[in-house]
Motif scaffolding. Structure first.
Motif, PDB file in Angstrom:
ATOM      1  N   HIS A   1     -35.666 -26.476 -97.577  1.00  0.00           N
ATOM      2  CA  HIS A   1     -36.445 -26.238 -96.816  1.00  0.00           C
ATOM      3  C   HIS A   1     -38.095 -26.387 -97.449  1.00  0.00           C
ATOM      4  N   ALA A   2     -38.930 -26.669 -96.554  1.00  0.00           N
ATOM      5  CA  ALA A   2     -40.378 -26.822 -96.929  1.00  0.00           C
ATOM      6  C   ALA A   2     -40.977 -25.980 -95.840  1.00  0.00           C
ATOM      7  N   TRP A   3     -41.703 -24.880 -96.313  1.00  0.00           N
ATOM      8  CA  TRP A   3     -42.636 -23.911 -95.512  1.00  0.00           C
ATOM      9  C   TRP A   3     -43.862 -24.387 -95.529  1.00  0.00           C
ATOM     10  N   TYR A   4     -44.329 -24.433 -94.085  1.00  0.00           N
ATOM     11  CA  TYR A   4     -45.839 -24.318 -93.935  1.00  0.00           C
ATOM     12  C   TYR A   4     -46.293 -23.969 -92.877  1.00  0.00           C
ATOM     13  N   VAL A   5     -47.540 -24.020 -92.662  1.00  0.00           N
ATOM     14  CA  VAL A   5     -48.331 -23.630 -91.446  1.00  0.00           C
ATOM     15  C   VAL A   5     -48.852 -24.763 -90.743  1.00  0.00           C
ATOM     16  N   GLY A   6     -48.603 -24.819 -89.355  1.00  0.00           N
ATOM     17  CA  GLY A   6     -49.113 -25.626 -88.392  1.00  0.00           C
ATOM     18  C   GLY A   6     -50.119 -25.089 -87.600  1.00  0.00           C
ATOM     19  N   ARG A   7     -51.242 -25.793 -87.276  1.00  0.00           N
ATOM     20  CA  ARG A   7     -52.282 -25.367 -86.441  1.00  0.00           C
ATOM     21  C   ARG A   7     -51.788 -25.341 -84.898  1.00  0.00           C
ATOM     22  N   ASP A   8     -50.714 -25.774 -84.670  1.00  0.00           N
ATOM     23  CA  ASP A   8     -50.022 -25.422 -83.150  1.00  0.00           C
ATOM     24  C   ASP A   8     -48.962 -24.926 -83.401  1.00  0.00           C
ATOM     25  N   ALA A   9     -48.459 -24.292 -82.311  1.00  0.00           N
ATOM     26  CA  ALA A   9     -47.042 -23.792 -82.147  1.00  0.00           C
ATOM     27  C   ALA A   9     -46.350 -24.805 -80.919  1.00  0.00           C
ATOM     28  N   THR A  10     -45.040 -24.732 -80.900  1.00  0.00           N
ATOM     29  CA  THR A  10     -44.423 -25.728 -80.230  1.00  0.00           C
ATOM     30  C   THR A  10     -44.946 -25.659 -78.808  1.00  0.00           C
ATOM     31  N   GLY A  11     -45.456 -26.550 -78.122  1.00  0.00           N
ATOM     32  CA  GLY A  11     -45.721 -26.519 -76.887  1.00  0.00           C
ATOM     33  C   GLY A  11     -47.112 -25.407 -76.586  1.00  0.00           C
ATOM     34  N   ARG A  12     -47.972 -25.209 -77.772  1.00  0.00           N
ATOM     35  CA  ARG A  12     -48.868 -24.245 -77.310  1.00  0.00           C
ATOM     36  C   ARG A  12     -50.119 -24.775 -78.358  1.00  0.00           C
ATOM     37  N   THR A  13     -50.780 -25.904 -78.184  1.00  0.00           N
ATOM     38  CA  THR A  13     -51.741 -26.206 -79.205  1.00  0.00           C
ATOM     39  C   THR A  13     -52.968 -25.135 -79.247  1.00  0.00           C
ATOM     40  N   GLY A  14     -53.258 -24.987 -80.314  1.00  0.00           N
ATOM     41  CA  GLY A  14     -54.235 -23.951 -81.013  1.00  0.00           C
ATOM     42  C   GLY A  14     -53.585 -22.889 -81.373  1.00  0.00           C
ATOM     43  N   LEU A  15     -52.472 -22.457 -81.285  1.00  0.00           N
ATOM     44  CA  LEU A  15     -51.917 -21.216 -81.695  1.00  0.00           C
ATOM     45  C   LEU A  15     -51.006 -21.791 -83.167  1.00  0.00           C
ATOM     46  N   PRO A  16     -51.627 -21.169 -84.191  1.00  0.00           N
ATOM     47  CA  PRO A  16     -50.939 -21.417 -85.394  1.00  0.00           C
ATOM     48  C   PRO A  16     -49.461 -20.833 -85.759  1.00  0.00           C
ATOM     49  N   SER A  17     -48.740 -21.290 -86.316  1.00  0.00           N
ATOM     50  CA  SER A  17     -47.271 -20.930 -86.517  1.00  0.00           C
ATOM     51  C   SER A  17     -46.791 -21.394 -87.822  1.00  0.00           C
ATOM     52  N   LEU A  18     -45.935 -20.603 -88.249  1.00  0.00           N
ATOM     53  CA  LEU A  18     -45.060 -20.820 -89.601  1.00  0.00           C
ATOM     54  C   LEU A  18     -43.995 -21.774 -89.113  1.00  0.00           C
TER      55      LEU A  18
END
Length: 313
Positions: free
Chosen positions: A185-202
Motif C-alpha cells: 500500500h502507498a498512502w497519499y493525499v490527492g487534491r481531488d476525491a473521486t468524481g469531486r474536483t477540489g475535495l481533498p481525499s486520503l
C-alpha cells in the motif's frame, strides 16, 4: 403588542443561535468521525507491517528484489505492475515501511495527476492473514513457514477465464506451509476525491491481482483528508526509548530499524460553512507550518503513534 414582538424576536434569535450551534457541533462531529475512520485504517495497516507469515525475518523470503535488482524471471509477466511506482516497488520487501517528506515521489501518477503539495507519502508492505484456496484472479502470494518463504503467482479458478486453473500447487519444498496474499500500500493525499474536483481525499495505491498476476489500483479511502504528515521512530542505542525523525533523515535501507510511526492528519469539511472563516495557521509537530487558508471550510488536526508489532528483535 410591543411586548409580544420583543418576545417573538428574542425567541427567533434564540432559535437561530441554537440552530447555528447544532450545525457547528454536527460539522465538528463529522470531522471527528472522518478522522477516527482514517486513523483506524492507517493503524491497522501499520501494525501488520513486516509480517511475513510464520516469521518476521524478511531475508528468509528467497525471491524478493531490491530497486537495484532486475525483476526475477518468474515474474516477467507482471513486470509492468511490479515497476509501476518505482523499480521493483512491489518486491522491495526489505523496506516494509518507507515514507517521503512533503512531496509525492511515486513514479505512478496520483489520481488526476494532482497530489496534495506539502503532504507525505507512506508505503507499507506485509503479508495478509493466512488464505486458503485459489484467488479469484491470478495474484502475487507468499508461501512461508518458520524457516523460509517464497513469492509466487497463484493461479485462479474463474471458470470464465481461460488463464485460470482448478488447482493451486504450492512451490516445491513448502508442504504444510501457510499461504498469504502479498499486501503493498502507498498512502497519499490527492487534491481531488473521486468524481469531486477540489475535495481533498486520503487515497491509496494498492497491489491487487490481475493480468500477469499483479496490477496497481488507485482507490479513494476517505474524502476530506487534506494533509498527511509522517515521522518514523527508531530505537535508541540503549533500546529504552524511541527517536522520531522526518522520513528523509532515515536511510532508505533502514526500514528494519523502525519500531514506531507517528502520524498527523488534517481533516477538512466537505462543504463550506456560511459565516465561518478559517484564518488559523497550523504547525505540525514535524516543524511544518501551514499558512491560514482563509476560506469557509472547518478543519481538525489529529495525531496518533503506532508501535509496530512485527519489529525485529
Amino acid at each position: 403588542m410591543s411586548l409580544s414582538a420583543l418576545i417573538i424576536a428574542g425567541s427567533l434569535e434564540l432559535f437561530v443561535r441554537s440552530q447555528h450551534a447544532y450545525r457547528t457541533n454536527e460539522r465538528v462531529a463529522q470531522l471527528q468521525e472522518t478522522a477516527r475512520h482514517a486513523v483506524a485504517l492507517l493503524e491497522l495497516d501499520l501494525r501488520m507491517a513486516g509480517y511475513w507469515g510464520a516469521s518476521n525475518r524478511v531475508e528468509r523470503i528467497g525471491n524478493q528484489a531490491s530497486p537495484l535488482d532486475p525483476v526475477p524471471g518468474e515474474f516477467a509477466g507482471a513486470a509492468t505492475a511490479i515497476n509501476a511506482c518505482g523499480p521493483n516497488w512491489v518486491l522491495d520487501l526489505a523496506r516494509y515501511i518507507t515514507a517521503s517528506n512533503d512531496r509525492y515521489t511515486l513514479s505512478c501518477a496520483a489520481y488526476n495527476r494532482r497530489p496534495q503539495p506539502d503532504s507525505d507519502v507512506l508505503v507499507v508492505r506485509h503479508a495478509s492473514n493466512p488464505v486458503t484456496g485459489p484467488p479469484s484472479t491470478p495474484r502475487l502470494r507468499l508461501i512461508a513457514n518458520h524457516s523460509q518463504g517464497q513469492l509466487f503467482i497463484a493461479p485462479c479458478t474463474d471458470a470464465g477465464n481461460a488463464a485460470c486453473t482448478r488447482s493451486l500447487p504450492p512451490p516445491p519444498g513448502f508442504a504444510g506451509a501457510q499461504m498469504h496474499d502479498l499486501i503493498v500500500h502507498a498512502w497519499y493525499v490527492g487534491r481531488d476525491a473521486t468524481g469531486r474536483t477540489g475535495l481533498p481525499s486520503l487515497r491509496r495505491k494498492r497491489l491487487q491481482g490481475g493480468a500477469g498476476g499483479a496490477t496497481i489500483q488507485d482507490e479513494e479511502i476517505i474524502a476530506g483528508i487534506e494533509n498527511l504528515q509522517v515521522q518514523l521512530g527508531t530505537a535508541t542505542a540503549e533500546g529504552e526509548g524511541v527517536v522520531f525523525s522526518a522520513p528523509d533523515s532515515i536511510p532508505a535501507d533502514a526500514s528494519q530499524s523502525i519500531v514506531a510511526v507517528r502520524l498527523w492528519l488534517l481533516v477538512r469539511a466537505e462543504t463550506p460553512e456560511i459565516g465561518f472563516v478559517d484564518n488559523r495557521s497550523r504547525e505540525f509537530p514535524t516543524g511544518r507550518w501551514l499558512p491560514p487558508p482563509n476560506d469557509a471550510y472547518r478543519r481538525l488536526l489529529v495525531s496518533t503513534t503506532v508501535y509496530l508489532r512485527n519489529r525485529r528483535s
